[in-house]
Design a protein around this motif. Structure first.
Motif, PDB file in Angstrom:
ATOM      1  N   UNK A  98      36.603 -80.127 -48.150  1.00 13.07           N
ATOM      2  CA  UNK A  98      35.943 -80.202 -46.934  1.00 13.07           C
ATOM      3  C   UNK A  98      34.963 -80.835 -46.959  1.00 13.07           C
ATOM      4  N   UNK A  99      33.846 -80.556 -48.169  1.00 14.82           N
ATOM      5  CA  UNK A  99      32.022 -80.847 -48.072  1.00 14.82           C
ATOM      6  C   UNK A  99      32.484 -82.287 -48.261  1.00 14.82           C
ATOM      7  N   UNK A 100      32.775 -82.628 -49.284  1.00 17.10           N
ATOM      8  CA  UNK A 100      32.740 -84.075 -49.388  1.00 17.10           C
ATOM      9  C   UNK A 100      33.127 -84.646 -47.971  1.00 17.10           C
ATOM     10  N   UNK A 101      34.180 -84.029 -47.291  1.00 21.21           N
ATOM     11  CA  UNK A 101      34.262 -84.760 -45.972  1.00 21.21           C
ATOM     12  C   UNK A 101      33.438 -84.813 -44.784  1.00 21.21           C
ATOM     13  N   UNK A 102      32.820 -83.067 -44.983  1.00 18.62           N
ATOM     14  CA  UNK A 102      31.296 -83.470 -44.113  1.00 18.62           C
ATOM     15  C   UNK A 102      29.957 -84.951 -44.676  1.00 18.62           C
ATOM     16  N   UNK A 103      30.268 -84.720 -46.336  1.00 15.30           N
ATOM     17  CA  UNK A 103      29.436 -85.209 -46.206  1.00 15.30           C
ATOM     18  C   UNK A 103      29.486 -86.719 -46.138  1.00 15.30           C
ATOM     19  N   UNK A 104      30.751 -87.455 -45.673  1.00 19.01           N
ATOM     20  CA  UNK A 104      31.329 -88.831 -45.774  1.00 19.01           C
ATOM     21  C   UNK A 104      31.489 -88.961 -43.650  1.00 19.01           C
ATOM     22  N   UNK A 105      30.893 -87.681 -42.894  1.00 17.14           N
ATOM     23  CA  UNK A 105      30.854 -87.476 -42.180  1.00 17.14           C
ATOM     24  C   UNK A 105      29.368 -87.707 -41.741  1.00 17.14           C
ATOM     25  N   UNK A 106      28.629 -87.222 -42.529  1.00 17.00           N
ATOM     26  CA  UNK A 106      26.904 -87.294 -42.222  1.00 17.00           C
ATOM     27  C   UNK A 106      26.886 -88.787 -42.197  1.00 17.00           C
ATOM     28  N   UNK A 107      27.354 -89.660 -43.744  1.00 14.76           N
ATOM     29  CA  UNK A 107      26.852 -91.161 -43.706  1.00 14.76           C
ATOM     30  C   UNK A 107      27.024 -91.491 -42.943  1.00 14.76           C
ATOM     31  N   UNK A 108      28.386 -91.296 -42.103  1.00 18.58           N
ATOM     32  CA  UNK A 108      28.869 -92.435 -40.820  1.00 18.58           C
ATOM     33  C   UNK A 108      28.499 -92.730 -39.471  1.00 18.58           C
ATOM     34  N   UNK A 109      27.190 -90.630 -39.561  1.00 20.43           N
ATOM     35  CA  UNK A 109      26.575 -90.554 -38.219  1.00 20.43           C
ATOM     36  C   UNK A 109      25.099 -90.774 -38.813  1.00 20.43           C
ATOM     37  N   UNK A 110      25.192 -90.784 -39.744  1.00 22.58           N
ATOM     38  CA  UNK A 110      23.376 -91.502 -40.183  1.00 22.58           C
ATOM     39  C   UNK A 110      23.416 -92.834 -39.777  1.00 22.58           C
ATOM     40  N   UNK A 111      24.193 -93.631 -40.191  1.00 18.62           N
ATOM     41  CA  UNK A 111      24.340 -95.093 -40.413  1.00 18.62           C
ATOM     42  C   UNK A 111      25.120 -95.200 -38.969  1.00 18.62           C
ATOM     43  N   UNK A 112      25.293 -94.654 -38.283  1.00 24.65           N
ATOM     44  CA  UNK A 112      25.715 -95.131 -36.733  1.00 24.65           C
ATOM     45  C   UNK A 112      24.251 -95.062 -35.781  1.00 24.65           C
ATOM     46  N   UNK A 113      23.594 -94.046 -35.982  1.00 28.14           N
ATOM     47  CA  UNK A 113      22.228 -93.631 -35.636  1.00 28.14           C
ATOM     48  C   UNK A 113      21.629 -95.051 -35.633  1.00 28.14           C
ATOM     49  N   UNK A 114      21.157 -95.276 -37.269  1.00 24.30           N
ATOM     50  CA  UNK A 114      20.356 -96.115 -37.355  1.00 24.30           C
ATOM     51  C   UNK A 114      21.028 -97.661 -36.977  1.00 24.30           C
TER      52      UNK A 114
END
Length: 134
Positions: A98-114
């Motif tokens: 679950x920590x790995x999934x959260x990290x991946x989702x945060x990376x995706x969110x950061x990329x989308x925000x940029x």
């Protein structure tokens, strides 16, 4: 015989070798159970001996299936401890996933925000250029 005595003499100390007498052995068992007849032994020991049981620090422990298991009320048995350890390992693995999934989702969110900010900037630049042309 004279030669034998000379060969047994220790040249350094000048005395002959003479081993000490060995003391007699003590009796093999200090238990008196072997002197009891069969009926008395059955009364003393019981017909079925069962698994070994001991008391340590107010807790009763029983040897069962190759492990000492606590028989005291408030404490978990060895099997329960093993089950809980296995469950703990399983939950730790799930937590790591679950920590790995959260990290991946945060990376995706950061990329989308940029990407959103870049697109927003492009739109503003196009609007600015369009206003200048007018």
């Amino acid at each position: 015989m004279e030669d034998l005595k000379k060969s047994l003499k220790m040249p350094l100390f000048g005395s002959t070798f003479s081993p000490k007498k060995i003391p007699p052995r003590k009796s093999a068992s200090l238990s008196s159970l072997h002197t009891l007849d069969r009926s008395t032994r059955e009364v003393e020991l019981g017909l079925e001996y069962g698994p070994p049981v001991m008391n340590l620090g107010g807790q009763s422990w029983k040897f069962e299936d190759g492990q000492w298991i606590s028989e005291s009320g408030g404490n978990a048995s060895g099997r329960e401890v093993q089950r809980l350890k296995k469950k703990n390992v399983q939950l730790e693995e799930e937590n790591n996933l679950l920590k790995l999934k959260i990290e991946i989702l945060l990376d995706m969110l950061t990329e989308t925000t940029v990407e959103y900010h870049l697109i927003e900037k492009e739109v503003e630049d196009i609007k600015t250029q369009h206003r200048r042309k007018k």
